[in-house]
Enzyme design. Structure first.
Site, PDB file in Angstrom:
ATOM      1  N   ARG A  45       1.036  -1.487   0.183  1.00 54.25           N
ATOM      2  CA  ARG A  45      -0.185   0.266  -0.078  1.00 54.25           C
ATOM      3  C   ARG A  45       0.950   0.986   0.432  1.00 54.25           C
ATOM      4  O   ARG A  45       2.032   1.088   0.681  1.00 54.25           O
ATOM      5  CB  ARG A  45      -0.888  -0.054   1.450  1.00 54.25           C
ATOM      6  N   HIS A  52       1.873   8.143  11.424  1.00 54.41           N
ATOM      7  CA  HIS A  52       1.727   7.767  12.649  1.00 54.41           C
ATOM      8  C   HIS A  52       0.837   8.044  13.240  1.00 54.41           C
ATOM      9  O   HIS A  52       0.837   8.554  14.320  1.00 54.41           O
ATOM     10  CB  HIS A  52       2.903   8.248  13.290  1.00 54.41           C
ATOM     11  N   GLY A 147       8.476   1.518   3.248  1.00 59.43           N
ATOM     12  CA  GLY A 147       7.375   2.458   3.387  1.00 59.43           C
ATOM     13  C   GLY A 147       6.016   1.548   2.698  1.00 59.43           C
ATOM     14  O   GLY A 147       5.431   2.816   3.238  1.00 59.43           O
ATOM     15  N   SER A 149       4.864  -1.448   2.467  1.00 53.19           N
ATOM     16  CA  SER A 149       4.214  -2.148   3.637  1.00 53.19           C
ATOM     17  C   SER A 149       4.032  -3.415   3.277  1.00 53.19           C
ATOM     18  O   SER A 149       3.291  -4.199   3.210  1.00 53.19           O
ATOM     19  CB  SER A 149       2.377  -2.104   4.019  1.00 53.19           C
ATOM     20  N   SER A 150       5.770  -3.734   2.667  1.00 49.20           N
ATOM     21  CA  SER A 150       5.764  -5.294   2.366  1.00 49.20           C
ATOM     22  C   SER A 150       6.274  -6.231   3.398  1.00 49.20           C
ATOM     23  O   SER A 150       5.083  -7.343   3.078  1.00 49.20           O
ATOM     24  CB  SER A 150       7.512  -5.339   1.678  1.00 49.20           C
ATOM     25  N   ASP A 194      -2.152  -0.839   7.937  1.00 48.30           N
ATOM     26  CA  ASP A 194      -1.348  -1.966   6.978  1.00 48.30           C
ATOM     27  C   ASP A 194      -2.115  -3.528   6.326  1.00 48.30           C
ATOM     28  O   ASP A 194      -2.802  -3.872   5.231  1.00 48.30           O
ATOM     29  CB  ASP A 194      -0.194  -2.608   7.127  1.00 48.30           C
ATOM     30  N   LYS A 238      12.212  -1.681   9.513  1.00 48.87           N
ATOM     31  CA  LYS A 238      11.400  -1.493  11.031  1.00 48.87           C
ATOM     32  C   LYS A 238      12.032  -1.871  12.473  1.00 48.87           C
ATOM     33  O   LYS A 238      12.249  -2.238  13.637  1.00 48.87           O
ATOM     34  CB  LYS A 238      10.310  -1.533  11.712  1.00 48.87           C
TER      35      LYS A 238
HETATM   36  P1  ADP Z   1       7.923  -2.347   4.916  1.00 52.68           P
HETATM   37  O1  ADP Z   1       7.971  -1.176   5.078  1.00 52.68           O
HETATM   38  O2  ADP Z   1       8.014  -2.753   3.278  1.00 52.68           O
HETATM   39  O3  ADP Z   1       6.943  -2.961   5.382  1.00 52.68           O
HETATM   40  P2  ADP Z   1       9.133  -3.594   6.748  1.00 52.68           P
HETATM   41  O4  ADP Z   1      10.642  -3.077   8.047  1.00 52.68           O
HETATM   42  O5  ADP Z   1       7.902  -3.040   8.025  1.00 52.68           O
HETATM   43  O6  ADP Z   1       9.208  -2.957   5.807  1.00 52.68           O
HETATM   44  O7  ADP Z   1       9.395  -5.354   6.738  1.00 52.68           O
HETATM   45  C1  ADP Z   1      10.114  -5.363   5.728  1.00 52.68           C
HETATM   46  C2  ADP Z   1      10.783  -6.039   5.783  1.00 52.68           C
HETATM   47  O8  ADP Z   1       9.746  -8.117   4.932  1.00 52.68           O
HETATM   48  C3  ADP Z   1      11.321  -7.600   4.635  1.00 52.68           C
HETATM   49  O9  ADP Z   1      13.032  -7.154   5.283  1.00 52.68           O
HETATM   50  C4  ADP Z   1      11.763  -8.626   4.815  1.00 52.68           C
HETATM   51  O10 ADP Z   1      12.661  -9.137   6.392  1.00 52.68           O
HETATM   52  C5  ADP Z   1      10.321  -8.669   4.614  1.00 52.68           C
HETATM   53  N1  ADP Z   1       9.648  -9.282   3.121  1.00 52.68           N
HETATM   54  C6  ADP Z   1       9.052  -8.244   2.240  1.00 52.68           C
HETATM   55  N2  ADP Z   1       9.359  -8.416   1.015  1.00 52.68           N
HETATM   56  C7  ADP Z   1       9.261  -9.830   1.100  1.00 52.68           C
HETATM   57  C8  ADP Z   1       9.133 -10.382   0.168  1.00 52.68           C
HETATM   58  N3  ADP Z   1       9.349 -10.931  -1.236  1.00 52.68           N
HETATM   59  N4  ADP Z   1      10.145 -11.760   0.227  1.00 52.68           N
HETATM   60  C9  ADP Z   1      10.402 -12.149   1.683  1.00 52.68           C
HETATM   61  N5  ADP Z   1      10.499 -10.938   2.576  1.00 52.68           N
HETATM   62  C10 ADP Z   1       9.839 -10.325   2.663  1.00 52.68           C
HETATM   63  P1  NG1 Z   2       5.249  -0.514   7.466  1.00 50.81           P
HETATM   64  O1  NG1 Z   2       6.557   1.738   6.783  1.00 50.81           O
HETATM   65  O2  NG1 Z   2       4.475  -0.481   6.656  1.00 50.81           O
HETATM   66  O3  NG1 Z   2       6.118  -1.382   7.955  1.00 50.81           O
HETATM   67  C1  NG1 Z   2       4.075   1.200   9.769  1.00 50.81           C
HETATM   68  C2  NG1 Z   2       3.127   0.467  10.712  1.00 50.81           C
HETATM   69  C3  NG1 Z   2       1.813   0.740  10.451  1.00 50.81           C
HETATM   70  C4  NG1 Z   2       1.761   2.547  10.320  1.00 50.81           C
HETATM   71  C5  NG1 Z   2       3.235   3.392   9.641  1.00 50.81           C
HETATM   72  C6  NG1 Z   2       3.392   4.753   9.806  1.00 50.81           C
HETATM   73  C7  NG1 Z   2       3.781  -1.479  10.814  1.00 50.81           C
HETATM   74  C8  NG1 Z   2       3.280  -2.989  10.733  1.00 50.81           C
HETATM   75  N1  NG1 Z   2       2.967  -1.222  10.152  1.00 50.81           N
HETATM   76  O4  NG1 Z   2       3.696   0.640   8.252  1.00 50.81           O
HETATM   77  O5  NG1 Z   2       0.810   0.451  11.536  1.00 50.81           O
HETATM   78  O6  NG1 Z   2       2.453   3.140  12.241  1.00 50.81           O
HETATM   79  O7  NG1 Z   2       4.436   2.649   9.903  1.00 50.81           O
HETATM   80  O8  NG1 Z   2       1.840   5.859   9.687  1.00 50.81           O
HETATM   81  O9  NG1 Z   2       3.294  -1.642  11.923  1.00 50.81           O
HETATM   82 MG    MG Z   3       5.854  -2.850   7.423  1.00 49.38          MG
END
Ligand code: ADP
Ligand code: NG1
Ligand code: MG
Length: 459
Positions: A45, A52, A147, A149-150, A194, A238
């Site tokens: 997304r 936040h 950011g 939301s993978s 997310d 994160k």
């Molecule tokens: P985001 O902002 O993308 O949600 P996070 O820091 O919350 O970032 O989490 C990202 C983590 O999700 C990556 O470090 C990895 O461990 C996992 N991830 C994301 N995409 C994939 C994928 N295609 N395959 C395996 N793990 C993934």
């Molecule tokens: P991302 O950047 O996707 O990890 C995080 C939080 C959201 C929200 C945003 C900031 C999780 C899973 N996601 O998103 O709930 O607080 O930061 O707006 O904790």
């Molecule tokens: Mg995340």
């Protein structure tokens, strides 16, 4: 009673030309010797505004991306979870579905833990003595740690795959809440934005998402406008840092101190800023004034906070602080709470303009204010991301801001359909020309996007 809204099932035929899905099915076959019986698809997304503030109880305004996580699955005869990823940088994993545990190594959080979050959430909710295992294969094209939301796309896909493999149906609302809860096993104490948009998105509309109770209202982006996502080339996982939880802690502490100092009897339980505002029966502008009056210091030490609340350090730790923030000595409360109340106001103004008509310049202005507040009050931007945002504004974007948690990652910019191509070319020239190395040339680091669909099951 109306019918329960569950994730749609769509025929595999529709995806016969999708290279990522074909690759995934091929790898599943190769690894497990049989084809998968189903595939789930969950989008990433982009949050248009409202950063936040979900974990502070306020509404947010995200939309689903076309980029997604796919998980192919087939139930096994024993209780083993086998997990592979088509990308060799993500190592395979094997475990027992009834005894999943989370672990980190020196490099931080391993990717399979996100999958375990989703599986565990569903396993706990089913509450059975034994369950069949699942063979799983993952593919994805949501830029990670950026950011978009993978992480939640992965958690939600794992939960949906687990439910479907066990022939259990949950509503989209149930899945959203269950996954918001279970992603916290990773260690970050986020809100529910997310996971909610992952399940509740509909093609063509952004969503105004409110919590307690969870609701998602369609918000159409005014016609003629375009949404652009661009990567700053700075990344942060994160869960591998304490920054995210530090902000969660600061908002909780601001909340209980505001509640106590304004004489609310149940202040100890008022850890969510939106709850304090509601109990005080004040408007957001008045909450901002009260914050400046009551939390009038730049930095509070842990000792000062204990004294104000009349608790000892152990109480403070166990009642309010996420584990990885307990060694922190100081907290910024006024700045964080001011950002939260002001951002909540901006979300409501942004939604009203989209719904009732208004100037697109004003939408852009709200996004600009949001970024400036995240940079200066919430301190969750990154110099490279600030530079990208500034380049977008100079190149004629109506507005630009960081999206997602920040500390790097992506920017979202608002522009007109007419100007989108020019803005992309200008950013390639002004921002990316010195940053792009050969290995990054083919990555989708800048793209225009439309509101996509929520999670589906492909069969
Ligand atoms: P985001 O902002 O993308 O949600 P996070 O820091 O919350 O970032 O989490 C990202 C983590 O999700 C990556 O470090 C990895 O461990 C996992 N991830 C994301 N995409 C994939 C994928 N295609 N395959 C395996 N793990 C993934
Ligand atoms: P991302 O950047 O996707 O990890 C995080 C939080 C959201 C929200 C945003 C900031 C999780 C899973 N996601 O998103 O709930 O607080 O930061 O707006 O904790
Ligand atoms: Mg995340």
């Amino acid at each position: 009673m109306g019918s329960v809204d569950t994730p749609s099932v769509v025929p595999l035929d529709k995806y016969k030309n999708d290279p990522l899905l074909q690759n995934l099915v091929g790898k599943f076959n190769e690894s497990y010797g049989v084809p998968p019986t189903f595939i789930v698809c969950v989008p990433g997304r982009v949050n248009l505004i409202g950063e936040h503030i979900d974990y502070c109880g306020y509404s947010v305004l995200p939309m689903a991306l076309e980029q997604h996580i796919l998980i192919a699955g087939k139930a096994t005869d024993d209780s083993t979870i086998n997990l592979i990823n088509i990308n060799p940088k993500y190592a395979p994993f094997k475990g027992n579905i009834m005894s999943l545990s989370f672990n980190t190594n020196d490099d931080g959080v391993q990717w399979h833990n996100y999958v375990l979050c989703g599986i565990k959430g569903v396993v706990e909710s089913l509450n059975e003595q034994t369950l069949q295992g699942i063979n799983l294969a993952v593919a994805g094209n949501v830029l990670p740690n950026s950011g978009l939301s993978s992480s939640s796309a992965l958690v939600c896909a794992a939960a949906l795959a687990t439910a479907h493999a066990h022939k259990k149906t949950f509503s989209k609302q149930e899945l959203s809440s269950l996954c918001a809860q279970s992603e916290r096993y990773i260690g970050t104490e986020g809100g529910g934005m997310d996971q909610a948009i992952a399940f509740l998105a509909n093609k063509g509309c952004a969503k105004h998402i409110s919590f307690k109770p969870l609701r998602a209202e369609d918000v159409e982006i005014p016609s003629g406008l375009a949404i652009l996502v661009a990567h700053s080339f700075a990344e942060l996982n994160k869960a591998a840092s304490d920054q995210f939880n530090q902000r969660v802690a600061e908002c909780r502490l601001a909340s209980v101190i505001l509640a106590k100092k304004t004489g609310l009897q149940n202040w100890k339980d008022l850890t969510v800023l939106a709850d304090v505002q509601r109990e005080l029966k004040v408007s957001l502008p008045d909450a901002i004034l009260k914050t400046a009056e009551i939390l009038s210091k730049d930095v509070f030490t842990k000792e000062e906070i204990c004294e104000i609340l009349g608790v000892d350090t152990n109480d403070l730790d166990s009642s309010y602080l996420p584990v990885n923030t307990r060694s922190r000595k100081s907290f910024k409360l006024c700045q964080r709470a001011t950002h939260v109340f002001e951002e909540a106001l901006r979300v409501s103004q942004f939604k009203d303009i989209c719904k009732n008509g208004g100037s697109s310049k004003e939408l852009g202005h709200l996004m600009n204010l949001s970024h400036d507040s995240l940079r200066d009050l919430y301190e969750c931007s990154h110099p490279q991301l600030d530079e990208l945002v500034s380049a977008a504004r100079k190149s004629g974007a109506l507005g630009a801001r960081l999206t997602g948690a920040g500390w790097g990652g992506c920017m979202v910019a608002l522009t007109t359909e007419e100007h989108a191509e020019t803005l992309i070319s200008s950013l390639k020239e002004k921002f990316y020309s010195t940053l792009i190395t050969e290995d990054k040339r083919d990555e989708p680091f800048i793209f225009q996007t439309l509101p996509g669909n929520g999670a589906v099951i492909i069969q």
